[in-house]
Design an enzyme around this catalytic site. Structure first.
Site, PDB file in Angstrom:
ATOM      1  N   CYS A 120       7.539   4.068   6.279  1.00  0.00           N
ATOM      2  CA  CYS A 120       6.713   3.815   5.087  1.00  0.00           C
ATOM      3  C   CYS A 120       7.573   3.331   3.914  1.00  0.00           C
ATOM      4  O   CYS A 120       7.050   2.830   2.931  1.00  0.00           O
ATOM      5  CB  CYS A 120       5.922   5.042   4.699  1.00  0.00           C
ATOM      6  SG  CYS A 120       6.879   6.536   4.615  1.00  0.00           S
TER       7      CYS A 120
ATOM      8  N   CYS B 205      -3.380   4.062   9.510  1.00  0.00           N
ATOM      9  CA  CYS B 205      -2.164   3.457  10.051  1.00  0.00           C
ATOM     10  C   CYS B 205      -1.534   4.287  11.168  1.00  0.00           C
ATOM     11  O   CYS B 205      -0.381   4.079  11.526  1.00  0.00           O
ATOM     12  CB  CYS B 205      -1.135   3.275   8.936  1.00  0.00           C
ATOM     13  SG  CYS B 205      -1.733   2.237   7.607  1.00  0.00           S
TER      14      CYS B 205
ATOM     15  N   CYS C 178       0.838  -1.199   0.000  1.00  0.00           N
ATOM     16  CA  CYS C 178       0.000   0.000   0.000  1.00  0.00           C
ATOM     17  C   CYS C 178       0.878   1.255   0.000  1.00  0.00           C
ATOM     18  O   CYS C 178       0.641   2.196  -0.764  1.00  0.00           O
ATOM     19  CB  CYS C 178      -0.929  -0.042   1.217  1.00  0.00           C
ATOM     20  SG  CYS C 178      -2.131   1.291   1.264  1.00  0.00           S
ATOM     21  N   CYS C 179       1.921   1.280   0.845  1.00  0.00           N
ATOM     22  CA  CYS C 179       2.838   2.434   0.866  1.00  0.00           C
ATOM     23  C   CYS C 179       3.568   2.578  -0.467  1.00  0.00           C
ATOM     24  O   CYS C 179       3.831   3.698  -0.917  1.00  0.00           O
ATOM     25  CB  CYS C 179       3.872   2.285   1.991  1.00  0.00           C
ATOM     26  SG  CYS C 179       3.269   2.722   3.632  1.00  0.00           S
TER      27      CYS C 179
ATOM     28  N   CYS D  81      -1.019   8.453   7.559  1.00  0.00           N
ATOM     29  CA  CYS D  81      -2.375   8.139   7.095  1.00  0.00           C
ATOM     30  C   CYS D  81      -3.256   7.735   8.277  1.00  0.00           C
ATOM     31  O   CYS D  81      -2.788   7.081   9.217  1.00  0.00           O
ATOM     32  CB  CYS D  81      -2.337   6.979   6.105  1.00  0.00           C
ATOM     33  SG  CYS D  81      -1.451   7.351   4.595  1.00  0.00           S
TER      34      CYS D  81
END
Ligand code: SF4
Length: 232
Positions: free
Chosen positions: A229, A206, A120-121, A203
């Protein structure tokens, strides 16, 4: 010009003055050396608030990139609006990932940040930053040595293998107390989440309140065995 391709350990020295700890000297050198193509990648956390104030003393028309993952806290977006009002000369590029959240869910499944936060990062942060940095030779980051063991070796000027760039870190000698002293002395607006147990803000999916008061990043990716990240 010092670039990733021509990298050799810089011989230039910066005086660690008591007020800015070398940050303004380094920023002056950076803009003289690289011109306006240098980009500051800012998360608009408290270090970012200090760094923007310092940066605009040297380059009032600086370009700042915000990695707009689409899942930031509303307080973060509000902080960005306040920064825009205070420094009208700067350009803030709200850099978005190639995939919307819906497209990411269609391709990789729902809530990728829970199942595979690294991927995702990669999609929402690393790939967009790589694209932004492809246009210049250097970028600026607000890393401080005190933040975590993985950041304790950072220098003012670093060879950045990940993005094939030169990474400039003006705040490496600043402590957490010095950051806050500067913010209060200059009456700078900042993300209100900092006053509610969030020393480090990323985010919303997270980031939680810090679970260890001595570990400023302990609220990031809690329980996922991840501390960065991947940008650094
Ligand atoms: S911090 Fe979380 S939501 Fe944001 S890009 Fe990384 S994994 Fe995705």
């Amino acid at each position: 010009m010092l670039t990733y391709q021509t990298w050799k350990k810089p011989s230039v020295q910066f005086e660690i003055d008591p007020v800015y700890k070398g940050a303004v000297n380094l920023l002056e050198w950076t803009y003289e050396h690289y011109g306006k193509s240098v980009v500051y990648a800012c998360s608009f956390g408290i270090e970012g608030i200090v760094l923007i104030d310092l940066l605009t003393k040297v380059q009032p028309k600086a370009t700042i990139v915000f990695l707009d993952t689409g899942v930031h806290f509303k307080e973060t977006y509000e902080t960005i609006e306040k920064v825009k009002e205070k420094y009208p000369g700067i350009t803030i590029d709200m850099k978005k990932p190639e995939l919307t959240l819906e497209e990411q869910a269609e391709t990789y499944g729902d809530k990728l940040w829970e199942r595979n936060p690294n991927q995702c990062c990669q999609i929402r942060k690393l790939d967009p930053l790589k694209d932004s940095l492809s246009k210049g030779n250097a970028w600026i980051s607000g890393l401080r040595r005190e933040q975590s063991p993985t950041r304790s070796q950072v220098e003012f000027i670093n060879k950045d293998d990940k993005f094939q760039s030169v990474k400039i870190c003006p705040l490496i000698h600043w402590t957490w107390k010095e950051i806050w002293r500067y913010v209060h002395k200059h009456n700078l607006s900042y993300n209100p989440l900092h006053d509610h147990g969030y020393p480090s803000i990323g985010c919303s999916h997270c980031t939680t309140q810090a679970i260890d008061i001595n570990d400023l990043r302990s609220g990031r990716w809690k329980g996922k065995g991840k501390t960065e990240c991947g940008l650094h």
